[in-house]
Write a protein that holds these residues in place. Structure first.
Motif, PDB file in Angstrom:
ATOM      1  N   ILE A 198      13.583  72.349 -15.680  1.00  0.00           N
ATOM      2  CA  ILE A 198      13.831  72.955 -17.000  1.00  0.00           C
ATOM      3  C   ILE A 198      14.322  71.872 -17.955  1.00  0.00           C
ATOM      4  O   ILE A 198      13.682  71.585 -18.961  1.00  0.00           O
ATOM      5  CB  ILE A 198      14.853  74.107 -16.924  1.00  0.00           C
ATOM      6  N   GLY A 199      15.446  71.252 -17.633  1.00  0.00           N
ATOM      7  CA  GLY A 199      15.948  70.165 -18.484  1.00  0.00           C
ATOM      8  C   GLY A 199      16.060  70.580 -19.939  1.00  0.00           C
ATOM      9  O   GLY A 199      16.717  71.563 -20.279  1.00  0.00           O
ATOM     10  N   GLY A 200      15.370  69.834 -20.818  1.00  0.00           N
ATOM     11  CA  GLY A 200      15.411  70.137 -22.246  1.00  0.00           C
ATOM     12  C   GLY A 200      14.145  70.788 -22.760  1.00  0.00           C
ATOM     13  O   GLY A 200      13.820  70.682 -23.953  1.00  0.00           O
ATOM     14  N   LYS A 201      13.432  71.483 -21.893  1.00  0.00           N
ATOM     15  CA  LYS A 201      12.150  72.088 -22.288  1.00  0.00           C
ATOM     16  C   LYS A 201      12.292  73.451 -22.958  1.00  0.00           C
ATOM     17  O   LYS A 201      11.293  74.071 -23.308  1.00  0.00           O
ATOM     18  CB  LYS A 201      11.253  72.232 -21.053  1.00  0.00           C
ATOM     19  N   PHE A 202      13.505  73.926 -23.128  1.00  0.00           N
ATOM     20  CA  PHE A 202      13.720  75.288 -23.619  1.00  0.00           C
ATOM     21  C   PHE A 202      13.910  75.365 -25.132  1.00  0.00           C
ATOM     22  O   PHE A 202      14.067  76.445 -25.682  1.00  0.00           O
ATOM     23  CB  PHE A 202      14.943  75.918 -22.934  1.00  0.00           C
ATOM     24  N   TYR A 203      13.908  74.237 -25.817  1.00  0.00           N
ATOM     25  CA  TYR A 203      14.172  74.257 -27.255  1.00  0.00           C
ATOM     26  C   TYR A 203      13.110  73.486 -28.024  1.00  0.00           C
ATOM     27  O   TYR A 203      12.264  72.783 -27.463  1.00  0.00           O
ATOM     28  CB  TYR A 203      15.547  73.671 -27.560  1.00  0.00           C
ATOM     29  N   SER A 204      13.157  73.625 -29.361  1.00  0.00           N
ATOM     30  CA  SER A 204      12.278  72.886 -30.263  1.00  0.00           C
ATOM     31  C   SER A 204      13.137  72.009 -31.165  1.00  0.00           C
ATOM     32  O   SER A 204      14.239  72.407 -31.554  1.00  0.00           O
ATOM     33  CB  SER A 204      11.437  73.836 -31.121  1.00  0.00           C
ATOM     34  N   TYR A 205      12.613  70.836 -31.494  1.00  0.00           N
ATOM     35  CA  TYR A 205      13.352  69.903 -32.339  1.00  0.00           C
ATOM     36  C   TYR A 205      12.511  69.569 -33.566  1.00  0.00           C
ATOM     37  O   TYR A 205      11.354  69.164 -33.453  1.00  0.00           O
ATOM     38  CB  TYR A 205      13.681  68.635 -31.565  1.00  0.00           C
ATOM     39  N   ASN A 206      13.080  69.773 -34.742  1.00  0.00           N
ATOM     40  CA  ASN A 206      12.394  69.484 -35.987  1.00  0.00           C
ATOM     41  C   ASN A 206      12.628  68.025 -36.360  1.00  0.00           C
ATOM     42  O   ASN A 206      13.760  67.632 -36.664  1.00  0.00           O
ATOM     43  CB  ASN A 206      12.893  70.414 -37.102  1.00  0.00           C
ATOM     44  N   MET A 207      11.579  67.234 -36.347  1.00  0.00           N
ATOM     45  CA  MET A 207      11.707  65.801 -36.602  1.00  0.00           C
ATOM     46  C   MET A 207      12.118  65.495 -38.041  1.00  0.00           C
ATOM     47  O   MET A 207      12.655  64.430 -38.328  1.00  0.00           O
ATOM     48  CB  MET A 207      10.376  65.103 -36.296  1.00  0.00           C
ATOM     49  N   THR A 208      11.875  66.442 -38.952  1.00  0.00           N
ATOM     50  CA  THR A 208      12.215  66.225 -40.369  1.00  0.00           C
ATOM     51  C   THR A 208      13.654  66.597 -40.670  1.00  0.00           C
ATOM     52  O   THR A 208      14.412  65.829 -41.266  1.00  0.00           O
ATOM     53  CB  THR A 208      11.269  67.031 -41.279  1.00  0.00           C
ATOM     54  N   THR A 209      14.043  67.795 -40.205  1.00  0.00           N
ATOM     55  CA  THR A 209      15.394  68.283 -40.498  1.00  0.00           C
ATOM     56  C   THR A 209      16.392  67.915 -39.407  1.00  0.00           C
ATOM     57  O   THR A 209      17.601  68.041 -39.608  1.00  0.00           O
ATOM     58  CB  THR A 209      15.387  69.807 -40.650  1.00  0.00           C
ATOM     59  N   HIS A 210      15.865  67.478 -38.234  1.00  0.00           N
ATOM     60  CA  HIS A 210      16.700  67.129 -37.075  1.00  0.00           C
ATOM     61  C   HIS A 210      17.498  68.335 -36.563  1.00  0.00           C
ATOM     62  O   HIS A 210      18.579  68.177 -35.998  1.00  0.00           O
ATOM     63  CB  HIS A 210      17.650  65.981 -37.419  1.00  0.00           C
ATOM     64  N   VAL A 211      16.928  69.525 -36.764  1.00  0.00           N
ATOM     65  CA  VAL A 211      17.578  70.748 -36.310  1.00  0.00           C
ATOM     66  C   VAL A 211      16.964  71.190 -34.978  1.00  0.00           C
ATOM     67  O   VAL A 211      15.746  71.204 -34.805  1.00  0.00           O
ATOM     68  CB  VAL A 211      17.432  71.870 -37.352  1.00  0.00           C
ATOM     69  N   VAL A 212      17.834  71.550 -34.038  1.00  0.00           N
ATOM     70  CA  VAL A 212      17.400  72.056 -32.739  1.00  0.00           C
ATOM     71  C   VAL A 212      17.484  73.576 -32.747  1.00  0.00           C
ATOM     72  O   VAL A 212      18.510  74.142 -33.132  1.00  0.00           O
ATOM     73  CB  VAL A 212      18.286  71.501 -31.606  1.00  0.00           C
ATOM     74  N   THR A 213      16.406  74.224 -32.322  1.00  0.00           N
ATOM     75  CA  THR A 213      16.399  75.690 -32.246  1.00  0.00           C
ATOM     76  C   THR A 213      15.870  76.127 -30.886  1.00  0.00           C
ATOM     77  O   THR A 213      15.082  75.407 -30.245  1.00  0.00           O
ATOM     78  CB  THR A 213      15.515  76.312 -33.346  1.00  0.00           C
ATOM     79  N   ALA A 214      16.307  77.295 -30.439  1.00  0.00           N
ATOM     80  CA  ALA A 214      15.806  77.848 -29.180  1.00  0.00           C
ATOM     81  C   ALA A 214      14.331  78.200 -29.342  1.00  0.00           C
ATOM     82  O   ALA A 214      13.896  78.622 -30.418  1.00  0.00           O
ATOM     83  CB  ALA A 214      16.601  79.086 -28.802  1.00  0.00           C
ATOM     84  N   ASP A 215      13.562  78.011 -28.285  1.00  0.00           N
ATOM     85  CA  ASP A 215      12.146  78.404 -28.295  1.00  0.00           C
ATOM     86  C   ASP A 215      11.945  79.499 -27.257  1.00  0.00           C
ATOM     87  O   ASP A 215      11.748  79.224 -26.066  1.00  0.00           O
ATOM     88  CB  ASP A 215      11.261  77.203 -27.972  1.00  0.00           C
ATOM     89  N   PRO A 216      11.998  80.752 -27.677  1.00  0.00           N
ATOM     90  CA  PRO A 216      11.909  81.869 -26.730  1.00  0.00           C
ATOM     91  C   PRO A 216      10.551  82.011 -26.065  1.00  0.00           C
ATOM     92  O   PRO A 216      10.399  82.793 -25.128  1.00  0.00           O
ATOM     93  CB  PRO A 216      12.251  83.086 -27.595  1.00  0.00           C
ATOM     94  N   THR A 217       9.546  81.274 -26.541  1.00  0.00           N
ATOM     95  CA  THR A 217       8.226  81.352 -25.904  1.00  0.00           C
ATOM     96  C   THR A 217       8.163  80.515 -24.637  1.00  0.00           C
ATOM     97  O   THR A 217       7.223  80.628 -23.850  1.00  0.00           O
ATOM     98  CB  THR A 217       7.119  80.877 -26.855  1.00  0.00           C
ATOM     99  N   LYS A 218       9.156  79.653 -24.435  1.00  0.00           N
ATOM    100  CA  LYS A 218       9.184  78.795 -23.256  1.00  0.00           C
ATOM    101  C   LYS A 218      10.081  79.428 -22.190  1.00  0.00           C
ATOM    102  O   LYS A 218      11.296  79.280 -22.217  1.00  0.00           O
ATOM    103  CB  LYS A 218       9.678  77.401 -23.619  1.00  0.00           C
ATOM    104  N   ALA A 219       9.455  80.133 -21.276  1.00  0.00           N
ATOM    105  CA  ALA A 219      10.201  80.813 -20.210  1.00  0.00           C
ATOM    106  C   ALA A 219      10.012  80.072 -18.892  1.00  0.00           C
ATOM    107  O   ALA A 219       9.057  79.321 -18.706  1.00  0.00           O
ATOM    108  CB  ALA A 219       9.740  82.257 -20.079  1.00  0.00           C
ATOM    109  N   PHE A 220      10.932  80.311 -17.965  1.00  0.00           N
ATOM    110  CA  PHE A 220      10.906  79.664 -16.654  1.00  0.00           C
ATOM    111  C   PHE A 220      11.224  80.706 -15.590  1.00  0.00           C
ATOM    112  O   PHE A 220      12.040  81.604 -15.810  1.00  0.00           O
ATOM    113  CB  PHE A 220      11.917  78.523 -16.593  1.00  0.00           C
ATOM    114  N   ILE A 221      10.553  80.581 -14.444  1.00  0.00           N
ATOM    115  CA  ILE A 221      10.844  81.454 -13.312  1.00  0.00           C
ATOM    116  C   ILE A 221      11.689  80.647 -12.340  1.00  0.00           C
ATOM    117  O   ILE A 221      11.266  79.602 -11.856  1.00  0.00           O
ATOM    118  CB  ILE A 221       9.564  81.930 -12.605  1.00  0.00           C
ATOM    119  N   VAL A 222      12.896  81.133 -12.069  1.00  0.00           N
ATOM    120  CA  VAL A 222      13.818  80.439 -11.160  1.00  0.00           C
ATOM    121  C   VAL A 222      13.887  81.213  -9.851  1.00  0.00           C
ATOM    122  O   VAL A 222      14.085  82.436  -9.847  1.00  0.00           O
ATOM    123  CB  VAL A 222      15.222  80.314 -11.783  1.00  0.00           C
TER     124      VAL A 222
END
Length: 411
Positions: A198-222
């Motif tokens: 999983i690591g850091g695959k659960f979020y999105s990073y905006n290269m322009t605004t440098h804002v990190v947001t959750a990406d709910p479309t990226k799910a993982f089965i544990v």
């Protein structure tokens, strides 16, 4: 073996007798992409017979170094040596590593612990897997030339007769065609790397605004404690370069109870503001817990500059594994299919030769567990040279599986 010197013509003649370099038997196979990851290679290793069919048992490629005609890319009058090697990697029941230094044409005798820090070996083999020394002083990198595109149809499915009829001799022109001018930019080369499930695959990073947001479309089965949980980040807040909070959506499947589908999603919010230690989540109960409890996911607590909060990564417990469910598409997990789904531990190796497989499996109904070389020509870059490299068989010597025959030459 390594002490025995043979001319290339003798090597090719030996290889021509081998099924993997042109064995008999026709038929079609189940389509498989040429670029697919070898996620099931462990299962393949156990399925492959410890000995090849009798038709290859008398063939042999001895480890040798002989002078061949100079590559067309060479401006020197001195022929560039074409090296042919045979390396054994044990049996399916007792697999063993074989470490090799391309620069000195030497097999190195190393334990796994020694190899982890050794800088000399360039490439290693263990049954159907091949490794690059990413931890060498100059990491060893590779590039797939794609010379074997004609082995696959327009839909990327393997053409069975291409694999069955290919020989070391028939594929030598492809090897010879790769010259110094074929070497791409250094950025085209890649090496083996460690990757978190999983690591850091659960979020999105905006290269322009440098804002990190959750990406709910990226799910993982544990998979943990015998049960499955679908996990995704639904929201997060940040403080500088740390997370101040994260809300995970957790859908639990209780296998012990007989559940075959995930339950309704439950939100689990982790408060990381001014944390004083790592943070823990138990997926079975969908709650935050302490390090002394039965946890499944941990989030490191870090201080970056003036900010203290959680690191932007999710780590699995040592007994947990996970796969990505990016769609997300899974409504539940069939336990009987678990071993074929590619569940990975918190940190696993992503191998170059897993992304660009050297073999094709199950293309011949007469030899269902046979591994046929794709005869891809790879470029392998070490600290001192770039080599063209081609595997011609997996059944060298007396025909036992796990014995590689390959050739390489400096460009």
């Amino acid at each position: 073996m390594f002490e025995k010197q043979l001319k290339l013509t003798a090597v090719v003649a030996g290889c021509l007798a081998m099924v993997a370099c042109g064995g008999g038997g026709g038929g079609s196979s189940k389509p498989a992409s040429s670029s697919s990851s070898v996620a099931s290679s462990a299962a393949v290793s156990s399925a492959v017979s410890s000995s090849a069919p009798s038709s290859v048992s008398s063939s042999s490629i001895e480890a040798s170094s002989s002078s061949a005609p100079a590559s067309s890319s060479s401006s020197s009058a001195t022929p560039i040596p074409l090296t042919n090697v045979e390396l054994g990697t044990g049996s399916a029941a007792a697999p063993a590593f074989a470490y090799y230094d391309l620069d000195t044409s030497t097999k190195l005798t190393l334990t796994e612990a020694e190899a982890a820090t050794n800088k000399e070996w360039d490439i290693a083999f263990r049954r159907d897997k091949i490794y690059l020394n990413a931890k060498a002083t100059t990491p060893v990198k590779a590039y797939a030339t794609g010379n074997n595109a004609d082995f696959f149809d327009a839909s990327k499915a393997p053409i069975a007769e291409k694999f069955i009829n290919a020989t070391s001799d028939s594929e030598l022109p492809d090897f010879n065609a790769v010259v110094a001018a074929s070497i791409p930019a250094a950025t085209s080369f890649t090496t083996d790397k460690d990757e978190k499930a999983i690591g850091g695959k659960f979020y999105s990073y905006n290269m322009t605004t440098h804002v990190v947001t959750a990406d709910p479309t990226k799910a993982f089965i544990v998979f943990s404690d015998g049960n499955y949980s679908k996990v995704r980040a639904k929201a997060l807040t940040s403080a500088g370069r740390t997370m101040s909070s994260i809300t995970l959506g957790v859908s639990f499947q209780d296998v012990a109870r007989g559940d075959t589908t995930f339950m309704a999603e439950v939100d689990v919010t982790v408060d990381a503001v001014a944390c004083t230690g790592d943070l823990y989540v138990d997926l079975d109960t969908q709650k935050t817990v302490t390090a002394n409890d039965n946890w499944d996911i941990t989030i490191p607590c870090v201080t970056v500059g003036a900010d203290t909060g959680a690191s932007f990564e999710l780590n699995l417990a040592s007994d947990a594994t996970a796969i990505a469910d990016a769609t997300p598409s899974y409504t539940g997990i069939d336990k009987t299919a678990h071993n074929f789904m590619g569940f990975q531990p918190n940190v696993s190796s992503v191998l170059f030769f897993g992304t660009y497989p050297w073999y094709q499996y199950n293309v011949n109904p007469s030899l269902p567990h046979y591994l046929y070389s794709q005869f891809q020509v790879y470029l392998i870059k070490t600290a001192t040279a770039t080599y063209k490299f081609q595997i011609v068989t997996y059944y060298a010597g007396a025909g036992a599986s796990g014995t590689y025959g390959f050739r390489y030459q400096s460009l």
